[in-house]
Design a protein around this motif. Structure first.
Motif: not given
Ligand code: NAD
Length: 386
Positions: A1-7, A26-27, A150-162
């Protein structure tokens, strides 16, 4: 099931980011302070009409992209906010640029309430937000980061865990240090080029193929200055906010950032000059306006001898607040007090002595009789020349 999101926060950045999440199937429920933005989101296939507190009970991941630290604090920690009303297990992602300290405060409350928090400030502007090519710099637990990747990869291209909570914003504010300096550098370059008879187009073409090339210069010139259109984009007010946060972070770490501090002062003057709601590239307009004031700027040293030590002690906070206003208005060059308690010195930038006198007489020290004053025109031999 896809995740339900709020923005929450469908502004210049949030709306295109949330739209990309809808496009990725996404919903997504959107919330914005002004309802027109929610309507625009619904037109793009998003959902609206539920409060942040309701959504915090229902969704899997709740995201925010809000303008000021106070907005972020209110949305997460206010009585009708997300954390006091949310469910255990909820994942929170804040894309806003705020201080690492605020991130840590929110993360601590989230943890107490059984939720997970990531700071995930972004860079790449509205174009990056539209195209889903933002850089995202994330602080918080790696396991939580992996879960929402997977969500962060929708909004961005270069994703870093600092690293730990707040570290995303440490990197983001350092990014803003260079954005602020490059903005001032590009503005000065364009204004000086014009004064020397080089068109902005020619200058941009040549510098873009030279060492002066900069992504910020390119953004400011091609998207705003060339079109003579300064709707944000990224509001100058927000860059000023970032430079203020940066200044505190640098101060706390004991690291001087002279150029960053000066870029912050210039932004404050531009804000006081009415450019705050325009895009940050309007620093070009502000620098041009300053350059066109043909009257010569002079320096005036104002000696403030001690008159009443007790009153000086009492009115010092008001005096400093007054000087901060003068600094924001671009009038203050330097200030400080003598270590022997004999008084202090304020150096103003002005056109003439009468102007300085009119300012000094509004200084709470003078109004309250804590100090007397003497004004001397001052020849600056070496220092910032502006
Ligand atoms: P913006 O002002 O365009 O958008 C913010 C939105 O939040 C507005 O639509 C506003 O109505 C809404 N909002 C404010 N308080 C709210 C509340 N309590 N509840 C619901 N909605 C609320 O700002 P922006 O340019 O999108 O920037 C947002 C954040 O992202 C800022 O922290 C900024 O520094 C950062 N940022 C912006 C850019 C950019 O290029 N614009 C780039 C990187 C980072």
């Amino acid at each position: 099931m896809t995740m339900k999101l709020a923005f929450i926060g469908l502004g210049n950045m949030g709306l295109p980011m949330a739209r990309n999440l809808v496009k990725a199937n996404y919903e997504v429920y959107g919330v914005n302070r002004s309802k027109a933005k929610e309507d625009a989101f619904v037109n793009a296939g998003g959902k609206a009409g539920r409060s942040a507190a309701e959504l915090a009970q229902d969704v899997d991941v709740l995201m925010t992209c809000l303008p000021m630290p106070a907005d972020v604090e209110k949305v997460f920690l206010g009585d009708d906010g997300v954390i006091p009303n949310g469910r255990k297990g909820l994942i929170l992602i804040d894309f806003s640029t705020v201080s690492p300290d605020l991130n840590r405060k929110i993360a601590a409350s989230a943890e107490e309430a059984g939720m997970f928090f990531l700071d995930a400030p972004v860079s790449g502007g509205t174009v990056g937000a539209e195209q889903g090519t933002l850089s995202v710099m994330v602080g918080g637990e790696k396991a939580v980061f992996d879960q929402v990747l997977p969500i962060l990869e929708v909004v961005g291209k270069n994703i870093y865990h600092v690293g730990a909570t707040g570290s995303g914003n440490v990197v983001k504010l350092i990014n803003q240090l260079m954005v602020g300096i490059h903005t001032q550098a590009a503005s000065e370059a364009m204004v000086l080029g014009e004064a020397m008879g080089v068109s902005k187009e020619t200058l941009h073409q040549i510098l873009s193929a030279s060492f002066a090339q900069s992504r910020i210069y390119d953004r400011h010139y091609t998207q705003f200055v060339q079109k003579n259109a300064f709707e944000p984009g990224f509001a100058l007010n927000l860059l000023h906010k970032d430079m203020t946060l940066l200044e505190s972070m640098a101060q706390e770490s004991g690291t001087p950032i002279p150029l960053g501090s000066y870029a912050g002062t210039m932004l404050a003057s531009a804000k006081a000059g009415g450019f705050g709601d325009k895009d940050m590239s309007s620093m070009y307009l502000y620098n041009k306006e300053r350059a066109s004031v043909k009257t010569e700027r002079k320096y005036f040293a104002v000696f403030l001898p001690m008159k009443d030590a007790e009153k000086s002690q009492i009115y010092r906070p008001q005096h400093l607040a007054f000087l901060e206003e003068q600094r924001n208005a671009g009038r203050l060059f330097a200030n400080g007090r003598f270590a022997d308690g004999g008084g202090g010195l304020v150096v103003y930038i002005a056109q003439n002595e009468e102007e300085v006198k009119s300012w000094v007489e509004q200084d709470p020290y003078i109004v309250q009789g804590a100090r007397s004053y003497e004004i001397h025109e001052w020849d600056l031999v070496k220092g910032h020349l502006f």
